[in-house]
Design a protein around this motif. Structure first.
Motif, PDB file in Angstrom:
ATOM      1  N   GLY A 232      -1.905   2.672 -14.112  1.00 30.13           N
ATOM      2  CA  GLY A 232      -2.415   2.575 -12.747  1.00 30.13           C
ATOM      3  C   GLY A 232      -2.541   1.121 -12.305  1.00 30.13           C
ATOM      4  N   GLY A 233      -3.358   0.915 -11.278  1.00 27.62           N
ATOM      5  CA  GLY A 233      -3.435  -0.402 -10.644  1.00 27.62           C
ATOM      6  C   GLY A 233      -3.957  -1.500 -11.551  1.00 27.62           C
ATOM      7  N   ILE A 234      -4.795  -1.155 -12.516  1.00 31.95           N
ATOM      8  CA  ILE A 234      -5.314  -2.210 -13.398  1.00 31.95           C
ATOM      9  C   ILE A 234      -4.190  -2.700 -14.311  1.00 31.95           C
ATOM     10  CG2 ILE A 234      -6.955  -2.654 -15.290  1.00 31.95           C
ATOM     11  CD1 ILE A 234      -8.652  -0.433 -13.527  1.00 31.95           C
ATOM     12  N   VAL A 235      -3.449  -1.734 -14.863  1.00 36.70           N
ATOM     13  CA  VAL A 235      -2.323  -2.113 -15.730  1.00 36.70           C
ATOM     14  C   VAL A 235      -1.273  -2.885 -14.930  1.00 36.70           C
ATOM     15  CG1 VAL A 235      -0.351  -1.181 -17.017  1.00 36.70           C
ATOM     16  CG2 VAL A 235      -2.640  -0.263 -17.423  1.00 36.70           C
ATOM     17  N   THR A 236      -0.976  -2.441 -13.708  1.00 38.24           N
ATOM     18  CA  THR A 236       0.087  -3.141 -12.965  1.00 38.24           C
ATOM     19  C   THR A 236      -0.381  -4.538 -12.552  1.00 38.24           C
ATOM     20  OG1 THR A 236      -0.469  -2.066 -10.842  1.00 38.24           O
ATOM     21  CG2 THR A 236       1.231  -1.017 -12.197  1.00 38.24           C
ATOM     22  N   ASP A 237      -1.641  -4.689 -12.178  1.00 35.70           N
ATOM     23  CA  ASP A 237      -2.147  -6.035 -11.844  1.00 35.70           C
ATOM     24  C   ASP A 237      -2.104  -6.961 -13.066  1.00 35.70           C
ATOM     25  OD1 ASP A 237      -2.633  -5.745  -9.152  1.00 35.70           O
ATOM     26  OD2 ASP A 237      -4.772  -6.133  -9.257  1.00 35.70           O
ATOM     27  N   VAL A 238      -2.585  -6.446 -14.189  1.00 34.89           N
ATOM     28  CA  VAL A 238      -2.623  -7.298 -15.399  1.00 34.89           C
ATOM     29  C   VAL A 238      -1.190  -7.618 -15.850  1.00 34.89           C
ATOM     30  CG1 VAL A 238      -3.303  -7.342 -17.846  1.00 34.89           C
ATOM     31  CG2 VAL A 238      -4.923  -6.531 -16.130  1.00 34.89           C
ATOM     32  N   THR A 239      -0.314  -6.637 -15.810  1.00 42.02           N
ATOM     33  CA  THR A 239       1.089  -6.884 -16.205  1.00 42.02           C
ATOM     34  C   THR A 239       1.719  -7.938 -15.288  1.00 42.02           C
ATOM     35  OG1 THR A 239       1.308  -4.593 -16.923  1.00 42.02           O
ATOM     36  CG2 THR A 239       3.364  -5.793 -16.550  1.00 42.02           C
TER      37      THR A 239
ATOM     38  N   ALA B  42       0.863  -1.146  -7.043  1.00 38.47           N
ATOM     39  CA  ALA B  42       2.079  -1.587  -7.737  1.00 38.47           C
ATOM     40  C   ALA B  42       3.109  -2.185  -6.790  1.00 38.47           C
ATOM     41  CB  ALA B  42       2.704  -0.400  -8.483  1.00 38.47           C
ATOM     42  N   ILE B  43       2.860  -2.058  -5.501  1.00 32.55           N
ATOM     43  CA  ILE B  43       3.854  -2.460  -4.499  1.00 32.55           C
ATOM     44  C   ILE B  43       3.380  -3.742  -3.799  1.00 32.55           C
ATOM     45  CG2 ILE B  43       5.178  -1.696  -2.455  1.00 32.55           C
ATOM     46  CD1 ILE B  43       5.432   0.257  -4.826  1.00 32.55           C
ATOM     47  N   GLY B  44       4.207  -4.744  -3.746  1.00 31.06           N
ATOM     48  CA  GLY B  44       3.858  -5.896  -2.909  1.00 31.06           C
ATOM     49  C   GLY B  44       3.736  -7.212  -3.634  1.00 31.06           C
ATOM     50  N   GLY B  45       3.629  -7.176  -4.976  1.00 33.84           N
ATOM     51  CA  GLY B  45       3.712  -8.420  -5.737  1.00 33.84           C
ATOM     52  C   GLY B  45       2.430  -9.214  -5.899  1.00 33.84           C
TER      53      GLY B  45
END
Ligand code: GLY
Length: 342
Positions: A92-99, A126-129
């Motif tokens: 989710g968003g935490i994993v995508t932000d940290v990645t 996850a969208i937008g960088g």
């Protein structure tokens, strides 16, 4: 499956909606890859991961911080990651932000991609960088803007989400439609029961539309100096409510959007009927539309909004469903509005 492309000055980045984690090998580059995920996602899906080294972080917003980032840097060094290593975030968003944060900073930047597993991540995080971590009570204070090579939105993975998390993600869906697309908003009104029960056809359309809207906005304003600010609709109040109330992000943004439309009506720029449409839709999703709150605490929390400019905020007002506009207003004006409301 729907395929969208986000074009920025730094290149083109692929977003695949209704693609499956099972096909991830088709998207990974030839070079070496390492997976970054959280404990919860690993406990559910590790059997479907490709045979690659896996780094697990703890689940939950409180772990989206520099300590977690530090641990992952250490593990990447232990795994002998180099500039050619690809980092795949699954979660989710935490994993995508940290990645995204680690992918942008480790060795001054390595390639990375996401398999987004939650509604919130698929339509927004996850969208937008933008890749941020929290710091010292400030949300997403430390971060980067750099795009993932690809984002896969696996709709089947949504089925294992707790209902509360599905609802939380729908707040961002409603937000996206409300600021930019009246016909998507009407589609949501007509199909909301099917949508919240995760009907695949309905969700494919909704997620694809949200991604289309967000990529259109980001491709024109990647660094958030203009229209990208519209995506903060409901978030100035929402982030503050999230901080002081302990409600989820989506619940807080839902209340934040309701306060924002109340403010818009008060300023005579939105009709009460349009405000009621937004609140009715949120109510049908079972999201809260009001809260008994301590306004002092909320105003204090708004002072910690990283988007504040001295005593002012770019506040997003709704002028109509599908038509949001920003205005620079002072924190004291916001406080006056909250005072009048209580
Ligand atoms: N990562 C979310 C965004 O870029 O808006």
């Amino acid at each position: 499956m729907k395929h969208l492309t986000l074009k920025t000055t730094n290149g083109s980045f692929e977003i695949l909606i209704a693609e499956s984690l099972k096909n991830i090998r088709d998207y990974l580059p030839e070079k070496r890859a390492i997976i970054l995920t959280d404990r919860h996602v690993a406990s559910l899906y590790r059997g479907q991961f490709p045979d690659l080294p896996v780094i697990e972080i703890e689940s939950g917003e409180t772990n989206k911080n520099l300590e977690t980032v530090n641990d992952v840097y250490r593990k990447l060094i232990d795994l002998e990651a180099d500039r050619s290593t690809f980092l795949l975030g699954i979660g989710g968003g935490i994993v995508t932000d940290v990645t995204g944060f680690i992918g942008s900073t480790f060795l001054r930047g390595i390639d990375y991609g996401f398999v987004a597993s939650t509604v919130l991540a698929q339509v927004d995080a996850a969208i937008g960088g933008k890749n941020g971590v929290n710091y010292s009570g400030y949300k997403n204070l430390i971060g980067t803007i750099r795009q993932p090579r690809f984002v896969i939105c696996d709709l089947e993975m949504l089925r294992t989400l707790p209902t509360e998390e599905v609802r939380s993600g729908f707040a961002e869906i409603v937000k996206t439609a409300a600021v930019r697309d009246a016909s998507l908003f009407a589609f949501l009104e007509d199909n909301i029961e099917k949508a919240v029960s995760l009907d695949l056809k309905v969700m494919e359309k909704i997620i694809a539309e949200c991604v289309r809207i967000k990529t259109e906005i980001v491709s024109q304003d990647e660094k958030e100096s203009g229209q990208r600010r519209l995506l903060n609709f409901g978030h100035s109040f929402g982030h503050a409510i999230e901080k002081v109330s302990g409600l989820t992000h989506g619940e807080s943004v839902s209340i934040g959007m309701c306060l924002s439309v109340d403010f818009s009506v008060k300023r005579n720029i939105l009709t009460p009927e349009s405000s009621a449409r937004l609140k009715n839709l949120l109510t049908k999703i079972n999201l809260p539309t009001r809260i008994l709150f301590q306004k002092e605490a909320i105003v204090q929390a708004m002072r910690k909004d990283k988007k504040r400019e001295n005593e002012n905020l770019h506040f997003v007002f709704l002028h109509d469903i599908g038509d949001a506009r920003t205005e620079l207003i002072s924190l004291s004006e916001l406080k006056e509005f909250l005072d009048d409301l209580c």
